[in-house]
Design a protein around this motif. Structure first.
Motif, mmCIF file in Angstrom:
data_model
loop_
_atom_site.group_PDB
_atom_site.id
_atom_site.type_symbol
_atom_site.label_atom_id
_atom_site.label_comp_id
_atom_site.label_asym_id
_atom_site.label_seq_id
_atom_site.Cartn_x
_atom_site.Cartn_y
_atom_site.Cartn_z
ATOM 1 N N ASN A 6 0.862 -1.170 0.000
ATOM 2 C CA ASN A 6 0.000 0.000 0.000
ATOM 3 C C ASN A 6 0.898 1.218 0.000
ATOM 4 O O ASN A 6 1.915 1.248 0.696
ATOM 5 C CB ASN A 6 -0.912 -0.009 1.247
ATOM 6 C CG ASN A 6 -2.005 1.040 1.165
ATOM 7 O OD1 ASN A 6 -1.731 2.237 1.042
ATOM 8 N ND2 ASN A 6 -3.243 0.597 1.236
ATOM 9 N N LEU A 7 0.516 2.217 -0.760
ATOM 10 C CA LEU A 7 1.363 3.399 -0.863
ATOM 11 C C LEU A 7 1.480 4.150 0.456
ATOM 12 O O LEU A 7 2.353 4.991 0.616
ATOM 13 C CB LEU A 7 0.832 4.336 -1.959
ATOM 14 C CG LEU A 7 1.075 3.823 -3.377
ATOM 15 C CD1 LEU A 7 0.394 4.716 -4.393
ATOM 16 C CD2 LEU A 7 2.561 3.770 -3.675
ATOM 17 N N GLU A 8 0.588 3.859 1.406
ATOM 18 C CA GLU A 8 0.697 4.485 2.713
ATOM 19 C C GLU A 8 1.784 3.808 3.554
ATOM 20 O O GLU A 8 2.248 4.353 4.545
ATOM 21 C CB GLU A 8 -0.650 4.419 3.442
ATOM 22 C CG GLU A 8 -1.739 5.251 2.752
ATOM 23 C CD GLU A 8 -3.074 5.133 3.473
ATOM 24 O OE1 GLU A 8 -3.130 4.392 4.470
ATOM 25 O OE2 GLU A 8 -4.025 5.780 3.036
ATOM 26 N N TRP A 37 5.996 5.112 -5.811
ATOM 27 C CA TRP A 37 5.725 4.392 -4.575
ATOM 28 C C TRP A 37 6.390 5.096 -3.400
ATOM 29 O O TRP A 37 7.350 5.838 -3.571
ATOM 30 C CB TRP A 37 6.260 2.947 -4.643
ATOM 31 C CG TRP A 37 5.517 2.055 -5.583
ATOM 32 C CD1 TRP A 37 4.376 2.336 -6.267
ATOM 33 C CD2 TRP A 37 5.902 0.728 -5.963
ATOM 34 N NE1 TRP A 37 4.020 1.271 -7.041
ATOM 35 C CE2 TRP A 37 4.924 0.267 -6.876
ATOM 36 C CE3 TRP A 37 6.958 -0.112 -5.625
ATOM 37 C CZ2 TRP A 37 4.988 -1.001 -7.445
ATOM 38 C CZ3 TRP A 37 7.022 -1.370 -6.190
ATOM 39 C CH2 TRP A 37 6.042 -1.816 -7.087
ATOM 40 N N GLY A 173 -4.869 -1.247 -7.005
ATOM 41 C CA GLY A 173 -5.376 0.071 -6.623
ATOM 42 C C GLY A 173 -4.279 0.940 -6.042
ATOM 43 O O GLY A 173 -4.216 2.146 -6.296
ATOM 44 N N SER A 174 -3.387 0.325 -5.250
ATOM 45 C CA SER A 174 -2.262 1.064 -4.691
ATOM 46 C C SER A 174 -1.276 1.494 -5.775
ATOM 47 O O SER A 174 -0.708 2.581 -5.725
ATOM 48 C CB SER A 174 -1.520 0.204 -3.663
ATOM 49 O OG SER A 174 -2.319 -0.002 -2.517
ATOM 50 N N GLU A 177 -2.533 4.641 -7.572
ATOM 51 C CA GLU A 177 -3.084 5.699 -6.733
ATOM 52 C C GLU A 177 -2.497 7.061 -7.068
ATOM 53 O O GLU A 177 -3.203 8.060 -7.204
ATOM 54 C CB GLU A 177 -2.846 5.365 -5.255
ATOM 55 C CG GLU A 177 -3.529 6.329 -4.300
ATOM 56 C CD GLU A 177 -3.419 5.859 -2.866
ATOM 57 O OE1 GLU A 177 -3.199 6.709 -1.993
ATOM 58 O OE2 GLU A 177 -3.554 4.649 -2.623
ATOM 59 N N ARG A 178 -1.182 7.117 -7.215
ATOM 60 C CA ARG A 178 -0.537 8.399 -7.501
ATOM 61 C C ARG A 178 -0.671 8.796 -8.973
ATOM 62 O O ARG A 178 -0.791 9.975 -9.295
ATOM 63 C CB ARG A 178 0.942 8.339 -7.119
ATOM 64 C CG ARG A 178 1.173 8.315 -5.618
ATOM 65 C CD ARG A 178 2.651 8.404 -5.290
ATOM 66 N NE ARG A 178 2.866 8.369 -3.857
ATOM 67 C CZ ARG A 178 4.068 8.409 -3.289
ATOM 68 N NH1 ARG A 178 5.151 8.483 -4.038
ATOM 69 N NH2 ARG A 178 4.190 8.376 -1.981
ATOM 70 N N SER A 179 -0.630 7.828 -9.859
ATOM 71 C CA SER A 179 -0.693 8.135 -11.291
ATOM 72 C C SER A 179 -2.126 8.319 -11.778
ATOM 73 O O SER A 179 -2.344 8.753 -12.910
ATOM 74 C CB SER A 179 -0.049 7.000 -12.096
ATOM 75 O OG SER A 179 -0.770 5.791 -11.918
ATOM 76 N N GLU A 180 -3.100 7.953 -10.897
ATOM 77 C CA GLU A 180 -4.518 8.002 -11.277
ATOM 78 C C GLU A 180 -4.759 7.180 -12.543
ATOM 79 O O GLU A 180 -5.546 7.547 -13.415
ATOM 80 C CB GLU A 180 -4.986 9.451 -11.470
ATOM 81 C CG GLU A 180 -4.907 10.285 -10.198
ATOM 82 C CD GLU A 180 -5.434 11.691 -10.370
ATOM 83 O OE1 GLU A 180 -5.754 12.060 -11.518
ATOM 84 O OE2 GLU A 180 -5.532 12.408 -9.369
ATOM 85 N N SER A 226 -14.259 -2.730 -6.642
ATOM 86 C CA SER A 226 -14.946 -1.535 -7.145
ATOM 87 C C SER A 226 -15.686 -1.775 -8.452
ATOM 88 O O SER A 226 -15.204 -2.473 -9.345
ATOM 89 C CB SER A 226 -13.925 -0.403 -7.345
ATOM 90 O OG SER A 226 -14.519 0.693 -7.995
#
Length: 292
Positions: A6-8, A37, A173-174, A177-180, A226
């Motif tokens: 997860n990117l978090e 990442w 999904g992770s 996340e940043r690249s949409e 989703s």
């Protein structure tokens, strides 16, 4: 249990270098990963086969130099030239006859989330080591081919509707996340050709697709996937499942393929799913991320 990607999370990546032309390719791809990442630390590692040391030790010791010194200098020179990201890194050099065993040990010791290895085509190497690594490691494995694009906009997730493959969608999904970017689910099916003389082929295909629509609906509901993720189901039409996946990945210009280490049987972590196992030894243009 392997930490979920997860990117978090502050990820720990280990990059297996081998002093070949693959190293610059891996290092430049790692530069890209550091942008998309959240990576806490990188470990660049190289294993020297012990049996290769014996004939060389006397020669080097006479000059007061060890083979480890030479390997360390060679690695550091390549890293200095091609690694440009700011994530802290450590160089680890080991000597062991079994590279997969020592990498597995290091991955546990340093609590590695993802092992990054080269997936070679024209360059030196085979897929045997990668198969062993996926079988032995608790960490996830990212195979980077020579032609890998530095993008994370289009993620393909092949699925057999198992719980193991469902985990890949959360990981995907992770990744975007940043690249949409976008994610696509893919299921490859086959209708045996010997049915066609007895039933209408179009009706058989329609019935199969309707069945798969229901299957996808149940899959989404059961694993909370989703509704925004589209699913594609394709007839392999004489190709193997792996060939069909790769053809679709190339056709849709996928940046990365995410698969589970285990298939639907989920017997034990020592067994790799047959489709994933075949993907490990194939030469692809896009990276393959294998999830534990």
């Amino acid at each position: 249990m392997t930490q979920k990607i997860n990117l978090e999370n502050n990820l720990r990546l280990m990059v297996a270098l081998d002093l070949t032309e693959m190293d610059p390719i891996l290092l430049q791809y790692v530069n890209f990963l550091c942008e998309v990442w959240n990576i806490e630390h990188l470990y660049f590692t190289h294993n020297i086969k012990q049996y290769k040391l014996y004939d060389l030790y006397d020669e080097f010791l006479e000059e007061g130099i060890t083979l480890e010194d030479i390997v360390d200098r060679g690695l550091q020179k390549t890293i200095d030239k091609y690694y440009t990201a700011s994530v802290p890194n450590t160089v680890l050099i080991t000597t062991d006859d079994y590279t997969e065993s020592i990498l597995s040990h290091l991955a546990k010791e340093y609590k590695i989330d993802i092992m990054v290895v080269g997936n070679k085509d024209e360059l030196q190497g085979t897929g045997a080591l990668n198969q062993k690594l996926v079988r032995m490691l608790d960490a996830n494995v990212l195979l980077v081919p020579e032609e890998a694009k530095h993008e994370m906009n289009n993620v393909l997730v092949p699925t057999d509707f198992s719980s193991a493959s469902a985990r890949c969608f959360a990981v995907a999904g992770s990744l975007v996340e940043r690249s949409e970017g976008k994610i696509e689910g893919l299921h490859v099916y086959n209708i045996p050709s010997f049915f066609f003389p007895y039933i209408n082929s179009e009706k058989a295909i329609d019935k199969t697709k309707n069945h798969l629509k229901d299957k996808v609906k149940q899959f989404r509901k059961k694993y909370k996937i989703s509704e925004n993720i589209p699913f594609k189901y394709i007839d392999r039409e004489g190709y193997s499942v792996v060939e069909a996946i790769e053809l679709h990945a190339e056709k849709t210009d996928a940046d990365i393929v995410v698969v589970s280490a285990r298939g639907g049987s989920n017997i034990t972590s020592l067994f790799v799913g047959s489709v994933t196992n075949d993907l490990l030894i194939r030469n692809r243009k896009m990276p393959l991320l294998v999830i534990r």
